[in-house]
Design an enzyme around this catalytic site. Structure first.
Site, PDB file in Angstrom:
ATOM      1  N   PRO A  17      -7.662  -5.657   5.454  1.00  0.00           N
ATOM      2  CA  PRO A  17      -6.450  -5.471   6.248  1.00  0.00           C
ATOM      3  C   PRO A  17      -6.327  -4.095   6.902  1.00  0.00           C
ATOM      4  O   PRO A  17      -6.715  -3.083   6.326  1.00  0.00           O
ATOM      5  CB  PRO A  17      -5.319  -5.669   5.228  1.00  0.00           C
ATOM      6  CG  PRO A  17      -5.955  -5.492   3.891  1.00  0.00           C
ATOM      7  CD  PRO A  17      -7.376  -5.937   4.041  1.00  0.00           C
ATOM      8  N   ASN A  18      -5.777  -4.138   8.103  1.00  0.00           N
ATOM      9  CA  ASN A  18      -5.478  -2.956   8.929  1.00  0.00           C
ATOM     10  C   ASN A  18      -6.708  -2.295   9.546  1.00  0.00           C
ATOM     11  O   ASN A  18      -6.572  -1.366  10.344  1.00  0.00           O
ATOM     12  CB  ASN A  18      -4.662  -1.909   8.138  1.00  0.00           C
ATOM     13  CG  ASN A  18      -3.340  -2.479   7.660  1.00  0.00           C
ATOM     14  OD1 ASN A  18      -2.590  -3.021   8.460  1.00  0.00           O
ATOM     15  ND2 ASN A  18      -3.068  -2.415   6.372  1.00  0.00           N
ATOM     16  N   ARG A  25      -5.356   3.949  14.092  1.00  0.00           N
ATOM     17  CA  ARG A  25      -4.695   4.052  12.790  1.00  0.00           C
ATOM     18  C   ARG A  25      -5.075   5.366  12.088  1.00  0.00           C
ATOM     19  O   ARG A  25      -6.250   5.562  11.752  1.00  0.00           O
ATOM     20  CB  ARG A  25      -5.175   2.878  11.930  1.00  0.00           C
ATOM     21  CG  ARG A  25      -4.675   2.901  10.517  1.00  0.00           C
ATOM     22  CD  ARG A  25      -5.419   1.888   9.654  1.00  0.00           C
ATOM     23  NE  ARG A  25      -4.922   1.940   8.311  1.00  0.00           N
ATOM     24  CZ  ARG A  25      -5.590   1.521   7.251  1.00  0.00           C
ATOM     25  NH1 ARG A  25      -6.797   0.997   7.391  1.00  0.00           N
ATOM     26  NH2 ARG A  25      -5.068   1.617   6.045  1.00  0.00           N
ATOM     27  N   TYR A  30      -9.123   8.143   9.105  1.00  0.00           N
ATOM     28  CA  TYR A  30     -10.122   7.083   9.303  1.00  0.00           C
ATOM     29  C   TYR A  30     -11.044   7.308  10.495  1.00  0.00           C
ATOM     30  O   TYR A  30     -11.960   6.510  10.721  1.00  0.00           O
ATOM     31  CB  TYR A  30      -9.410   5.726   9.433  1.00  0.00           C
ATOM     32  CG  TYR A  30      -8.638   5.366   8.179  1.00  0.00           C
ATOM     33  CD1 TYR A  30      -9.301   5.181   6.972  1.00  0.00           C
ATOM     34  CD2 TYR A  30      -7.249   5.228   8.192  1.00  0.00           C
ATOM     35  CE1 TYR A  30      -8.607   4.878   5.809  1.00  0.00           C
ATOM     36  CE2 TYR A  30      -6.536   4.924   7.043  1.00  0.00           C
ATOM     37  CZ  TYR A  30      -7.219   4.747   5.851  1.00  0.00           C
ATOM     38  OH  TYR A  30      -6.546   4.442   4.699  1.00  0.00           O
ATOM     39  N   ASN A  81     -15.703  -3.624   3.087  1.00  0.00           N
ATOM     40  CA  ASN A  81     -14.605  -2.662   2.993  1.00  0.00           C
ATOM     41  C   ASN A  81     -13.345  -3.511   2.857  1.00  0.00           C
ATOM     42  O   ASN A  81     -12.812  -4.008   3.855  1.00  0.00           O
ATOM     43  CB  ASN A  81     -14.524  -1.767   4.226  1.00  0.00           C
ATOM     44  CG  ASN A  81     -13.410  -0.731   4.091  1.00  0.00           C
ATOM     45  OD1 ASN A  81     -12.624  -0.775   3.147  1.00  0.00           O
ATOM     46  ND2 ASN A  81     -13.348   0.196   5.031  1.00  0.00           N
ATOM     47  N   ALA A  84      -7.069  -2.049   1.606  1.00  0.00           N
ATOM     48  CA  ALA A  84      -6.067  -1.964   0.531  1.00  0.00           C
ATOM     49  C   ALA A  84      -6.320  -2.988  -0.580  1.00  0.00           C
ATOM     50  O   ALA A  84      -5.975  -2.740  -1.747  1.00  0.00           O
ATOM     51  CB  ALA A  84      -4.671  -2.158   1.113  1.00  0.00           C
ATOM     52  N   GLU A 105     -20.072  -1.809  -1.533  1.00  0.00           N
ATOM     53  CA  GLU A 105     -18.687  -1.481  -1.174  1.00  0.00           C
ATOM     54  C   GLU A 105     -18.672  -0.206  -0.338  1.00  0.00           C
ATOM     55  O   GLU A 105     -19.354   0.768  -0.684  1.00  0.00           O
ATOM     56  CB  GLU A 105     -17.894  -1.255  -2.474  1.00  0.00           C
ATOM     57  CG  GLU A 105     -16.465  -0.787  -2.237  1.00  0.00           C
ATOM     58  CD  GLU A 105     -15.729  -0.488  -3.543  1.00  0.00           C
ATOM     59  OE1 GLU A 105     -16.323  -0.591  -4.637  1.00  0.00           O
ATOM     60  OE2 GLU A 105     -14.543  -0.128  -3.453  1.00  0.00           O
ATOM     61  N   HIS A 107     -16.135   2.615   2.069  1.00  0.00           N
ATOM     62  CA  HIS A 107     -14.832   3.112   2.536  1.00  0.00           C
ATOM     63  C   HIS A 107     -15.071   4.236   3.527  1.00  0.00           C
ATOM     64  O   HIS A 107     -15.971   5.071   3.314  1.00  0.00           O
ATOM     65  CB  HIS A 107     -13.992   3.639   1.368  1.00  0.00           C
ATOM     66  CG  HIS A 107     -13.695   2.565   0.367  1.00  0.00           C
ATOM     67  ND1 HIS A 107     -12.734   1.605   0.587  1.00  0.00           N
ATOM     68  CD2 HIS A 107     -14.272   2.280  -0.813  1.00  0.00           C
ATOM     69  CE1 HIS A 107     -12.726   0.764  -0.435  1.00  0.00           C
ATOM     70  NE2 HIS A 107     -13.649   1.155  -1.306  1.00  0.00           N
ATOM     71  N   ARG A 114      -7.827  10.971  -2.528  1.00  0.00           N
ATOM     72  CA  ARG A 114      -6.532  10.517  -2.014  1.00  0.00           C
ATOM     73  C   ARG A 114      -5.588  10.144  -3.164  1.00  0.00           C
ATOM     74  O   ARG A 114      -5.817  10.538  -4.301  1.00  0.00           O
ATOM     75  CB  ARG A 114      -6.784   9.361  -1.034  1.00  0.00           C
ATOM     76  CG  ARG A 114      -7.710   9.805   0.132  1.00  0.00           C
ATOM     77  CD  ARG A 114      -7.876   8.724   1.153  1.00  0.00           C
ATOM     78  NE  ARG A 114      -6.585   8.382   1.757  1.00  0.00           N
ATOM     79  CZ  ARG A 114      -6.376   7.263   2.461  1.00  0.00           C
ATOM     80  NH1 ARG A 114      -7.365   6.399   2.653  1.00  0.00           N
ATOM     81  NH2 ARG A 114      -5.194   7.033   2.978  1.00  0.00           N
TER      82      ARG A 114
HETATM   83  C1  DQA Z   1     -10.092   2.311   3.032  1.00  0.00           C
HETATM   84  C2  DQA Z   1      -9.374   3.045   1.901  1.00  0.00           C
HETATM   85  C3  DQA Z   1      -8.229   2.207   1.353  1.00  0.00           C
HETATM   86  O1  DQA Z   1      -7.564   2.891   0.305  1.00  0.00           O
HETATM   87  C4  DQA Z   1      -7.220   1.891   2.429  1.00  0.00           C
HETATM   88  O2  DQA Z   1      -6.213   1.041   1.948  1.00  0.00           O
HETATM   89  C5  DQA Z   1      -7.853   1.341   3.662  1.00  0.00           C
HETATM   90  C6  DQA Z   1      -9.130   1.861   4.116  1.00  0.00           C
HETATM   91  C7  DQA Z   1     -11.161   3.183   3.696  1.00  0.00           C
HETATM   92  O3  DQA Z   1     -12.027   2.638   4.375  1.00  0.00           O
HETATM   93  O4  DQA Z   1     -11.127   4.414   3.560  1.00  0.00           O
HETATM   94  O5  DQA Z   1      -7.242   0.528   4.364  1.00  0.00           O
HETATM   95  O6  DQA Z   1     -10.758   1.182   2.474  1.00  0.00           O
END
Ligand code: DQA
Length: 154
Positions: A17-18, A25, A30, A81, A84, A105, A107, A114
């Site tokens: 998501p997002n 964003r 990011y 990825n 959240a 995985e 990020h 964080r």
């Molecule tokens: C994320 C890190 C997560 O905590 C966050 O909710 C994201 C992006 C990252 O790529 O840094 O949406 O996965």
């Protein structure tokens, strides 16, 4: 491994998501790459590694679970990825365990620098490894690690 086998690796890249909003964003966290730019970077890297890369993004947990289930018997590995959902989703973890595919995985941000709620991942201990904190480069490094693992182990 034969040239034919070399051609055959197929990797699914899943974005949670997002991540469709990347570029706009929180760019301080990011970065400025869009999701389309990350996907085409991965396709180009895949060509170099002789792996076919398919990407899917969803804001919905169930859609990500469906995509993981559908990857079984279709793809050789998953680069994920989960955004959240990394920190909340037992359903995504269970789906990854169910399909038994090698998982990496990734990020963009360093989740350990964080908020405390981002320090726990439901995916980390069912993945081959985790790459966190290198922006779009995290995906490229993750793809390289996953393909190298598959070349050695399949
Ligand atoms: C994320 C890190 C997560 O905590 C966050 O909710 C994201 C992006 C990252 O790529 O840094 O949406 O996965």
């Amino acid at each position: 491994m034969s040239a034919e086998a070399l051609q055959k690796l197929s990797i699914l890249v899943l974005h949670g998501p997002n991540l469709n909003m990347l570029g706009r964003r929180e760019p301080g966290i990011y970065g400025s790459l869009t999701l389309a730019e990350i996907n085409s970077l991965l396709e180009r890297e895949g060509e170099k590694l002789q792996a076919k890369v398919s990407s899917f993004q969803s804001n919905h947990e169930g859609a990500l679970v469906d995509a993981i289930q559908e990857a079984m018997d279709v793809h050789h590995g998953i680069l994920i990825n989960a955004a959240a959902y990394t920190h909340t989703s037992v359903a995504i973890r269970d789906a990854l365990l169910a399909v038994k595919l090698p998982i990496v995985e990734v990020h963009l941000s360093n989740i350990y620098q964080r908020e405390a709620f981002r320090h726990h991942s439901y995916i980390a201990d069912v993945a081959l490894g985790q790459i966190s904190g290198f922006g779009g480069e995290s995906y490229r490094l993750g793809l390289q690690g996953l393909v190298n693992y598959l070349r050695k182990n399949s």
